[in-house]
Motif scaffolding. Structure first.
Motif, short mmCIF file in Angstrom:
data_model
loop_
_atom_site.label_atom_id
_atom_site.label_comp_id
_atom_site.label_asym_id
_atom_site.label_seq_id
_atom_site.Cartn_x
_atom_site.Cartn_y
_atom_site.Cartn_z
N LYS A 2 0.88 -0.99 -0.04
CA LYS A 2 0.07 0.21 -0.02
C LYS A 2 0.84 1.31 0.02
CE LYS A 2 -3.34 0.24 2.71
NZ LYS A 2 -4.28 -0.08 4.03
N ILE A 3 0.83 2.00 -1.13
CA ILE A 3 1.85 3.17 -1.29
C ILE A 3 0.98 4.28 -1.35
CG2 ILE A 3 3.42 4.05 -2.78
CD1 ILE A 3 4.14 1.39 -4.04
N SER A 4 1.38 5.30 -0.58
CA SER A 4 0.65 6.83 -0.35
C SER A 4 1.86 7.47 -1.15
CB SER A 4 0.66 7.20 0.97
OG SER A 4 -0.37 6.43 1.91
N VAL A 5 1.29 8.35 -2.00
CA VAL A 5 1.94 9.35 -2.91
C VAL A 5 1.62 10.73 -2.36
CG1 VAL A 5 2.30 10.33 -4.98
CG2 VAL A 5 1.89 7.81 -4.92
N ILE A 6 2.75 11.38 -2.10
CA ILE A 6 2.75 12.71 -1.39
C ILE A 6 3.14 13.81 -2.36
CG2 ILE A 6 3.31 14.24 0.39
CD1 ILE A 6 3.47 11.39 2.20
N ILE A 7 2.41 14.84 -2.73
CA ILE A 7 2.71 15.84 -3.67
C ILE A 7 2.58 17.07 -2.89
CG2 ILE A 7 2.40 17.01 -5.99
CD1 ILE A 7 0.94 14.30 -6.88
N PRO A 8 3.95 17.66 -2.62
CA PRO A 8 3.85 18.92 -2.05
C PRO A 8 3.88 20.03 -3.06
CG PRO A 8 5.90 18.46 -1.87
CD PRO A 8 5.21 17.25 -2.70
N THR A 9 2.98 21.15 -3.01
CA THR A 9 2.99 22.29 -4.06
C THR A 9 2.88 23.58 -3.57
OG1 THR A 9 1.97 22.59 -6.08
CG2 THR A 9 0.48 22.03 -4.43
N HIS A 10 3.38 24.48 -4.26
CA HIS A 10 2.83 25.94 -4.09
C HIS A 10 3.00 26.90 -5.14
CE1 HIS A 10 2.99 29.77 -1.81
NE2 HIS A 10 4.13 30.20 -2.55
N ASN A 11 1.77 27.27 -5.50
CA ASN A 11 1.71 28.01 -6.58
C ASN A 11 2.09 27.36 -8.08
OD1 ASN A 11 0.24 30.19 -5.34
ND2 ASN A 11 1.95 31.33 -5.11
N ASP A 38 0.64 24.27 0.01
CA ASP A 38 1.50 25.02 0.85
C ASP A 38 1.34 26.43 0.56
OD1 ASP A 38 3.50 25.40 2.97
OD2 ASP A 38 4.88 25.70 1.31
N GLY A 39 -0.11 26.62 0.80
CA GLY A 39 -0.55 28.26 0.88
C GLY A 39 -0.62 28.81 -0.63
N SER A 40 -1.05 28.19 -1.75
CA SER A 40 -1.05 28.58 -2.93
C SER A 40 -2.43 29.53 -3.08
CB SER A 40 -1.39 27.31 -3.76
OG SER A 40 -0.40 26.51 -3.87
N GLY A 64 6.63 26.01 3.94
CA GLY A 64 7.88 25.28 3.30
C GLY A 64 7.34 23.91 2.91
N VAL A 65 8.53 23.48 1.98
CA VAL A 65 8.16 22.07 1.37
C VAL A 65 8.45 20.78 2.45
CG1 VAL A 65 10.61 21.66 0.76
CG2 VAL A 65 8.86 20.48 -0.33
N SER A 66 9.20 21.22 3.32
CA SER A 66 9.41 20.05 4.28
C SER A 66 8.25 19.92 5.33
CB SER A 66 10.74 20.51 5.44
OG SER A 66 11.87 20.36 4.51
N THR A 67 7.62 20.93 5.78
CA THR A 67 6.65 20.99 6.48
C THR A 67 5.17 20.16 5.79
OG1 THR A 67 7.06 22.97 7.71
CG2 THR A 67 4.73 22.23 7.87
N ALA A 68 5.13 20.55 4.26
CA ALA A 68 4.21 20.15 3.45
C ALA A 68 4.48 18.50 3.32
CB ALA A 68 4.31 20.72 1.96
N ARG A 69 5.48 18.24 3.18
CA ARG A 69 5.86 16.70 2.95
C ARG A 69 5.27 15.99 4.31
NH1 ARG A 69 11.21 17.88 0.37
NH2 ARG A 69 10.84 17.51 -1.84
N PHE A 83 7.01 10.04 -2.94
CA PHE A 83 6.88 11.59 -3.18
C PHE A 83 7.04 12.16 -4.51
CE2 PHE A 83 8.60 10.56 1.06
CZ PHE A 83 7.86 11.25 1.82
N LEU A 84 6.59 13.11 -4.95
CA LEU A 84 6.30 13.55 -6.30
C LEU A 84 6.65 15.02 -6.18
CD1 LEU A 84 6.70 13.41 -9.26
CD2 LEU A 84 4.20 13.10 -9.38
N ASP A 85 7.80 15.86 -6.55
CA ASP A 85 7.53 17.20 -6.48
C ASP A 85 6.43 17.59 -7.71
OD1 ASP A 85 9.41 17.23 -4.41
OD2 ASP A 85 11.06 17.81 -5.86
N SER A 86 5.87 18.83 -7.39
CA SER A 86 4.84 19.20 -8.48
C SER A 86 5.45 19.39 -9.66
CB SER A 86 4.16 20.22 -7.72
OG SER A 86 4.82 21.43 -7.46
#
Length: 274
Positions: A2-11, A38-40, A64-69, A83-86
């Motif tokens: 079971k894999i969760s994918v986490i995508i942090p993003t800002h604007n 992250d506050g877009s 910030g990205v660390s808090t988002a991840r 993880f996948l950067d946006s």
């Protein structure tokens, strides 16, 4: 798995669509996709609600990205985390290839992949120093950030043991995490590229900070002070630390920032002793 994918993003609404679609196109489906906004202020929420109702949207103030991840890690439910950067994109068999490799190596807890680089719309070939390593890669991780966050799949148990991304670091938070993890675990590698990394756009974090080695130096010192390195790792870490300190001292002197030059020169003296 079971894999969760986490995508942090800002604007990055204009890029986020591509990233999400590349996850939805996977030949091995994750159990969930979490986009941490992250506050877009660019309509990211509207994009997710309208076009991707199957995605779990998490919103926070711009921290910030660390808090988002880390928020994604906390609110996810998978036993494994990807993880996948946006601004990046996965190739369709990315998760499938990683799951296959892990099934053949049941002791594996961390796996990453090679990558394709696109800069300003053109494919470029990474230099030799950027070749992706596998196995016990602590030495590689000291020199530079040799693992892309967008490429990894990591067991949740590793985060439970070693902690999440360091939220005090504005950049190089991935470098810091790989240092911690590579002292305790081997990194398995899928040698064929499974992600596309896009660069050259003006909002890249690496373009916003001069002297990235400032943050790497702090991470190395943290590892040296942790008491968790063996004698070989300690020797390697000190050597790289002193090399990076020399670069910083020279750079700050050139910029006539004498206070910072003196600070890093003091660290040279401190860590230069046996």
């Amino acid at each position: 798995m079971k894999i969760s994918v986490i995508i942090p993003t800002h604007n990055r609404r204009h890029l986020l669509d591509r990233a999400i679609c590349s996850v939805l196109a996977q030949t091995y489906s994750p159990c969930e996709i979490l986009v941490v906004d992250d506050g877009s202020t660019d309509g990211t929420e509207r994009l997710i609600v309208t076009d991707f109702p199957q995605v779990n949207l998490i919103q926070q103030d711009n921290c910030g990205v660390s808090t988002a991840r880390n928020k994604g890690i906390t609110q996810s439910r998978g036993d494994w985390l990807a993880f996948l950067d946006s601004d990046d994109e996965w190739l369709p068999d990315k998760l499938k290839r990683q799951v296959e490799t892990l099934s053949q190596n049941p002791d594996g807890q961390i796996i990453h992949t090679d990558e394709i680089w696109i800069r300003n719309g053109k494919r470029v070939n990474p230099g030799k120093k950027h070749r992706k390593p596998g196995g016990w890669i602590f030495s590689n991780c000291l020199l530079l950030c040799c693992v892309s966050p967008s490429s990894v799949v990591i067991s949740r148990a590793v985060f439970d043991e070693l902690g999440n991304f360091d939220e005090s670091l504005p950049v190089c938070e991935d470098y810091d995490l790989w240092l911690r993890m590579s002292t305790r675990y081997p990194f398995y590698l899928v040698e064929e590229p499974q992600i596309i990394k896009y660069g050259g756009h003006p909002d890249q974090l690496s373009r916003q900070y001069w002297g990235m080695d400032r943050f790497r130096v702090q991470s190395i010192i943290n590892r040296l002070q942790s008491g968790q390195l063996d004698s070989t790792q300690t020797r390697e870490a000190k050597k790289v630390l002193l090399d990076k300190l020399s670069i910083l001292v020279h750079g700050f002197k050139k910029r006539e920032n004498h206070a910072q030059a003196d600070y890093y020169q003091e660290l040279q003296t401190l860590w230069g002793h046996p």
